[in-house]
Structure formats: C-alpha cells, structure tokens
Design a protein around this motif. Structure first.
Motif, PDB file in Angstrom:
ATOM      1  N   GLY A 141       0.826  -1.203   0.000  1.00 23.39           N
ATOM      2  CA  GLY A 141       0.000   0.000   0.000  1.00 23.39           C
ATOM      3  C   GLY A 141       0.866   1.262   0.000  1.00 23.39           C
ATOM      4  O   GLY A 141       2.012   1.240   0.474  1.00 23.39           O
ATOM      5  N   GLU A 142       0.338   2.345  -0.493  1.00 24.82           N
ATOM      6  CA  GLU A 142       1.117   3.580  -0.628  1.00 24.82           C
ATOM      7  C   GLU A 142       1.637   4.095   0.715  1.00 24.82           C
ATOM      8  O   GLU A 142       2.752   4.596   0.816  1.00 24.82           O
ATOM      9  N   PHE A 143       0.816   3.950   1.755  1.00 21.05           N
ATOM     10  CA  PHE A 143       1.184   4.543   3.042  1.00 21.05           C
ATOM     11  C   PHE A 143       1.629   3.514   4.093  1.00 21.05           C
ATOM     12  O   PHE A 143       2.104   3.890   5.146  1.00 21.05           O
ATOM     13  N   GLY A 144       1.416   2.261   3.819  1.00 17.73           N
ATOM     14  CA  GLY A 144       1.825   1.229   4.778  1.00 17.73           C
ATOM     15  C   GLY A 144       0.969   1.180   6.022  1.00 17.73           C
ATOM     16  O   GLY A 144       1.456   0.855   7.102  1.00 17.73           O
ATOM     17  N   PHE A 145      -0.297   1.518   5.886  1.00 12.70           N
ATOM     18  CA  PHE A 145      -1.207   1.324   7.029  1.00 12.70           C
ATOM     19  C   PHE A 145      -2.579   0.866   6.561  1.00 12.70           C
ATOM     20  O   PHE A 145      -2.915   0.991   5.378  1.00 12.70           O
ATOM     21  N   ARG A 157       3.710   9.601   7.332  1.00  6.86           N
ATOM     22  CA  ARG A 157       3.633   8.799   6.095  1.00  6.86           C
ATOM     23  C   ARG A 157       3.094   9.645   4.931  1.00  6.86           C
ATOM     24  O   ARG A 157       3.550   9.538   3.798  1.00  6.86           O
ATOM     25  N   TRP A 158       2.106  10.470   5.236  1.00  4.85           N
ATOM     26  CA  TRP A 158       1.477  11.330   4.220  1.00  4.85           C
ATOM     27  C   TRP A 158       2.498  12.334   3.687  1.00  4.85           C
ATOM     28  O   TRP A 158       2.590  12.583   2.496  1.00  4.85           O
ATOM     29  N   THR A 159       3.296  12.891   4.606  1.00  4.57           N
ATOM     30  CA  THR A 159       4.333  13.850   4.219  1.00  4.57           C
ATOM     31  C   THR A 159       5.403  13.156   3.374  1.00  4.57           C
ATOM     32  O   THR A 159       5.818  13.660   2.332  1.00  4.57           O
ATOM     33  N   GLU A 160       5.834  11.984   3.829  1.00  2.00           N
ATOM     34  CA  GLU A 160       6.877  11.247   3.102  1.00  2.00           C
ATOM     35  C   GLU A 160       6.421  10.863   1.696  1.00  2.00           C
ATOM     36  O   GLU A 160       7.235  10.743   0.781  1.00  2.00           O
ATOM     37  N   ALA A 161       5.106  10.673   1.541  1.00  2.00           N
ATOM     38  CA  ALA A 161       4.578  10.304   0.218  1.00  2.00           C
ATOM     39  C   ALA A 161       4.457  11.524  -0.702  1.00  2.00           C
ATOM     40  O   ALA A 161       4.034  11.395  -1.852  1.00  2.00           O
ATOM     41  N   GLY A 162       4.802  12.697  -0.182  1.00  2.00           N
ATOM     42  CA  GLY A 162       4.850  13.888  -1.028  1.00  2.00           C
ATOM     43  C   GLY A 162       3.565  14.677  -1.118  1.00  2.00           C
ATOM     44  O   GLY A 162       3.416  15.520  -2.005  1.00  2.00           O
ATOM     45  N   TYR A 163       2.647  14.463  -0.189  1.00  2.00           N
ATOM     46  CA  TYR A 163       1.368  15.182  -0.258  1.00  2.00           C
ATOM     47  C   TYR A 163       1.353  16.477   0.557  1.00  2.00           C
ATOM     48  O   TYR A 163       0.417  17.241   0.475  1.00  2.00           O
TER      49      TYR A 163
END
Lengths: 128, 138
Positions: free
Chosen positions: B21-25, B93-99
């Motif tokens: 998954g994109e966020f790992g949760f 996680r959201w920040t690391e994914a670039g959002y």
C-alpha cells in the motif's frame, strides 16, 4: 466470547469422540479462524531478558508449521519417529494445552478459541 | 472510503496492504470479536506484532483509535494517546509520500491533511495497523 459455531461443529462432527490436534486444526480452518500467538522464550542465560513477541497467523494449519513436528504426537523411540496424534480432552470446549519436550527444550502451548480467533500462549524454555 | 470489518478482513489482504500500500497502514472497524480485539487487550500500541502470510511476513503496530467506541475497554490502552500517536504517524507517512505541498510542520496546521483523514475515513475507524519500517521481508 466463545465461538458457538465451533462447539456446534465439534458436537455434530465428532460427538463423544476424543479429539487430536489434527481435528482441532480441521475445525478451526473450516471456520476460518485466525491465530494470535503471544510467545515467550525464556532465556537460559542469567541476566539476559526473556524474548517476548506477538504474532498473527492466517490459520491453524499455518500455525502448526511453527510447532515441532513431533509435538502433540506419540513418539516411537525405537525407530526414532513421531507416530499417532495424541488426544486432548479440552479441545471440545475450545481450551486445552499441549506440553512437549526433548533433551534441550520444553514447550507449552495453551490454546483458546475466542470469538473469531484462536489465542495461543506459547512458552519455550531451554533446558540447561 | 468504506472501511472493512476487523473480524472478516482476510489476513493476507492486510499483509498485502501493509507491504504494498502507498502509506503502509490499514484502517479497520471493530465488530464482533476479532483477532485485533485480542491483540488490543494483550499488547500496547508501542508493541510490534508480526503477521505471517503465505511466504510473507510483516511487523505492524496496532493503534486502538476506537472512534466508534466498539473496542473493548482494557487497562493496557490509553485511547487518547493512541489517537494522538496514530495521527502523528499517519501525518509522517502522508508527508513522506509527497502530499504535504505546503510543508506543514504539524498535522493540526494542515487543512489538506485533515481532508486526507476524512477521505480515508480515519474518524470512523477503530483500529490503525501501521507497518513498522524495515521489518517486511517478503
């Protein structure tokens, strides 16, 4: 909360017959029960901490693969092989324990069917 | 987003979402007795829990965020701190994914993050399963 369906299947399929770990695995897999294991490894070396871990397995048949093959079975020492599966009274009620040991380790598993899962408390002790 | 029930979600699906998954949760709703209820009563949200599927393994932390109130009360868990810690981790996680385009430093300072929480139905979930980084070995 106990699992009513578990009791019903045991009563209908096995009646008064004593059950083995294989029977238990079959019923749990039929019901699709997940396994939650709380595991403690007691370290034989003094001053070192016990190792505790929590693990999930998708089924009892998958969990069985983590147990030594000879556990829950009789052992033929003459031919050095595990033979028939042992019977456990508590399986009918969804609560039972299995103990097993060899020259270097002692294992104890306590199984409980609770709701949609099987909770296993497992202790592994190394023998000095 | 429609959340899945904790008692009926297949474990392999959970593993797959945690690993790929994109966020790992994963967010779940508590319903009847599930394996996650048992974990929540026997561990704290700081503990790592290893889950094994067909040939894969991943470690996660279980946060009982309990927004519907269906998680059984127990002495080990503090739901307020579980929620706070869960939000911080999701924000990371959201920040690391670039959002996090406006570089908000804290979750409470970001309207975009709040919208994201609404989109994923965070405030309707009872459990957050968060992959522990570097622990998957599929």
């Amino acid at each position: 909360m106990k699992n009513d369906l578990y009791k019903k299947i045991i009563e209908e399929d096995f009646g008064e017959k004593s059950l083995t770990l294989l029977d238990f695995i079959k019923v749990c897999d039929t019901l699709g029960l997940t396994v939650f294991e709380h595991k403690i490894i007691r370290c034989p070396v003094k001053k070192m901490e016990n190792e505790i871990s929590n693990n999930i397995y998708s089924s009892m048949s998958q969990y069985r693969q983590t147990m030594p093959d000879w556990s829950a079975r009789e052992y033929d020492y003459d031919n050095d092989r595990a033979t028939a599966y042992l019977m456990y009274q508590g399986i009918k009620d969804g609560e039972f324990s299995i103990e097993a040991e060899n020259s270097s380790t002692y294992h104890k598993w306590i199984f409980s069917v609770v709701g949609q899962c099987v909770v296993v408390h497992y202790a592994l002790n190394f023998i000095d | 987003m429609e959340l899945k029930n904790a008692s009926s979600v297949p474990i392999d699906e959970v593993i797959s979402e945690l690993i790929y998954g994109e966020f790992g949760f994963v967010l779940l709703k508590a319903d009847v007795d599930s394996v996650f209820d048992k974990i929540a009563t026997n561990t704290t949200y700081q503990d790592g829990i290893r889950v094994s599927g067909e040939g894969t393994q991943v470690t996660f932390r279980l946060f009982p965020i309990n927004y519907t109130g269906n998680v059984k009360n127990n002495r080990l868990q503090n739901y307020a701190s579980a929620r706070g810690d869960a939000v911080k981790n999701v924000f990371k996680r959201w920040t690391e994914a670039g959002y996090n385009k406006r570089n908000a430093k804290k979750p409470e300072n970001s309207d975009d993050f709040f919208k994201f929480l609404e989109e994923i139905s965070f405030m309707k979930a009872d459990y957050l399963l968060l992959r522990v980084e570097g622990e998957s070995d599929d």
